[in-house]
Design a protein around this motif. Structure first.
Motif, mmCIF file in Angstrom:
data_model
loop_
_atom_site.group_PDB
_atom_site.id
_atom_site.type_symbol
_atom_site.label_atom_id
_atom_site.label_comp_id
_atom_site.label_asym_id
_atom_site.label_seq_id
_atom_site.Cartn_x
_atom_site.Cartn_y
_atom_site.Cartn_z
ATOM 1 N N ASP A 108 83.556 83.087 80.428
ATOM 2 C CA ASP A 108 84.515 83.117 79.319
ATOM 3 C C ASP A 108 83.822 83.432 77.998
ATOM 4 O O ASP A 108 84.382 84.126 77.137
ATOM 5 N N GLU A 109 82.605 82.931 77.827
ATOM 6 C CA GLU A 109 81.856 83.227 76.606
ATOM 7 C C GLU A 109 81.524 84.716 76.519
ATOM 8 O O GLU A 109 81.585 85.322 75.442
ATOM 9 N N THR A 110 81.188 85.316 77.660
ATOM 10 C CA THR A 110 80.938 86.760 77.685
ATOM 11 C C THR A 110 82.213 87.523 77.366
ATOM 12 O O THR A 110 82.190 88.544 76.659
ATOM 13 N N PHE A 111 83.344 87.035 77.877
ATOM 14 C CA PHE A 111 84.649 87.612 77.551
ATOM 15 C C PHE A 111 84.829 87.666 76.043
ATOM 16 O O PHE A 111 85.199 88.704 75.465
ATOM 17 N N ARG A 112 84.571 86.546 75.393
ATOM 18 C CA ARG A 112 84.769 86.468 73.942
ATOM 19 C C ARG A 112 83.821 87.415 73.206
ATOM 20 O O ARG A 112 84.195 88.039 72.207
ATOM 21 N N GLN A 113 82.596 87.524 73.687
ATOM 22 C CA GLN A 113 81.643 88.447 73.065
ATOM 23 C C GLN A 113 82.103 89.890 73.199
ATOM 24 O O GLN A 113 81.961 90.691 72.262
ATOM 25 N N LEU A 114 82.646 90.240 74.357
ATOM 26 C CA LEU A 114 83.164 91.588 74.563
ATOM 27 C C LEU A 114 84.313 91.881 73.609
ATOM 28 O O LEU A 114 84.373 92.955 73.000
#
Length: 308
Positions: A108-114
């Motif tokens: 989910d953190e990678t999602f937000r970074q994207l």
């Protein structure tokens, strides 16, 4: 027993793939790196668990991964849809780790970074990203059985562009030419036969953390269980051999090695605990010619669950 192995392998690989330090390095602005660098990262990720793939399976899985992604980038209706394809990848990954909250948090953190990094880019910037990716894959024409069976790939390894289906969001179905005068007023309309079967999209895919992406590229390729084989065409094989033999020194070699060193710092190879030797996975039936290794547990499995 095998089910627990699968759970452990998936959790280990996904946790390593979305390691915070690894993601930080990937999100730093940088030039596109070579195919050799990509293969190195792939090998390390594939062996980030107790699972060990034999060399033939590694090669074929890598070919399948790269050709599937090339297909998705090539056929995405508009450049910005690359982001929706990536979200489809991550949505599928999250389905594997629903019982692992800490790893789910990493994804989910990678999602937000994207979303923070790419959601605000212009169409021109997305087009530049798409063209850069296609240039990277342009010399790769490896035949994949699932694409050949679905008639989306020719026998020479090149993909077939469709002449039907939904048009990109924000565009119109082809068939009409409008002519304007110097004042911007429409003065004439001409229709033409486009020869396809195009439709308007029902809605735009969601760019939120959760939502319907609409686009199917990047979702599960396998609606039914079937084996997958990869075959390198003769031309591609000869080209690859010539490139390997005549490759000039890479002027960015030092920077590339430094980049890989930073990436590898966040990728830890899992060692089997205690006396367990882990297990070795044979993904493709054509790997039977490889010698049996008495020190490892050999499992045969079909590649019937691939989100690529």
């Amino acid at each position: 027993m095998f089910g627990s192995f699968v759970f452990t392998v998936m959790n280990d690989i996904i946790a390593t793939m979305f390691n915070k330090k690894f993601m930080e390095e990937l999100f730093k602005p940088q030039e596109l790196y070579s195919k050799k660098a990509l293969r190195t990262v792939y090998d390390r990720l594939a062996h980030a668990s107790i699972m060990r793939l034999n060399q033939a399976s590694m090669d074929k899985l890598y070919d399948l991964m790269t050709m599937a992604f090339k297909y998705q980038v090539l056929l995405c209706p508009r450049p910005k849809d690359i982001l929706l394809i990536t979200f489809n990848h991550l949505d599928a990954i999250k389905d594997f780790i629903l019982d692992s909250p800490s790893i789910l948090n990493q994804v989910d953190e990678t999602f937000r970074q994207l979303i923070d990094t790419y959601a605000s880019l212009s169409d021109g910037e997305f087009q530049l990203i798409r063209q850069t990716l296609l240039i990277f894959f342009q010399d790769m024409h490896i035949r994949v059985s699932i694409f050949l069976k679905d008639k989306v790939q020719n026998s020479n390894g090149r993909f077939v562009l469709p002449t039907s289906g939904p048009v990109p969001w924000g565009t119109e179905v082809p068939g009409l030419i409008r002519i304007f005068n110097s004042k911007g007023d429409e003065i004439k309309r001409t229709e033409f036969v486009h020869g396809g079967n195009y439709l308007l999209p029902l809605r735009e895919g969601s760019f939120d953390l959760y939502g319907d992406r609409v686009i199917k590229l990047g979702t599960n390729m396998y609606s039914i269980s079937r084996p997958v084989e990869t075959h390198m065409s003769g031309t591609a094989k000869n080209t690859a051999s010539r490139i390997k033999e005549n490759a000039a020194p890479n002027p960015l070699a030092k920077e590339e090695l430094n980049f890989l060193a930073r990436l590898m710092g966040g990728l830890e190879i899992k060692k089997p605990l205690g006396t367990e030797a882990g297990f070795r996975l044979n993904l493709f039936t054509t790997d039977e010619e490889e010698e049996y290794d008495q020190s490892q547990f050999w499992c045969g499995a079909g590649a019937d669950k691939g989100w690529l």
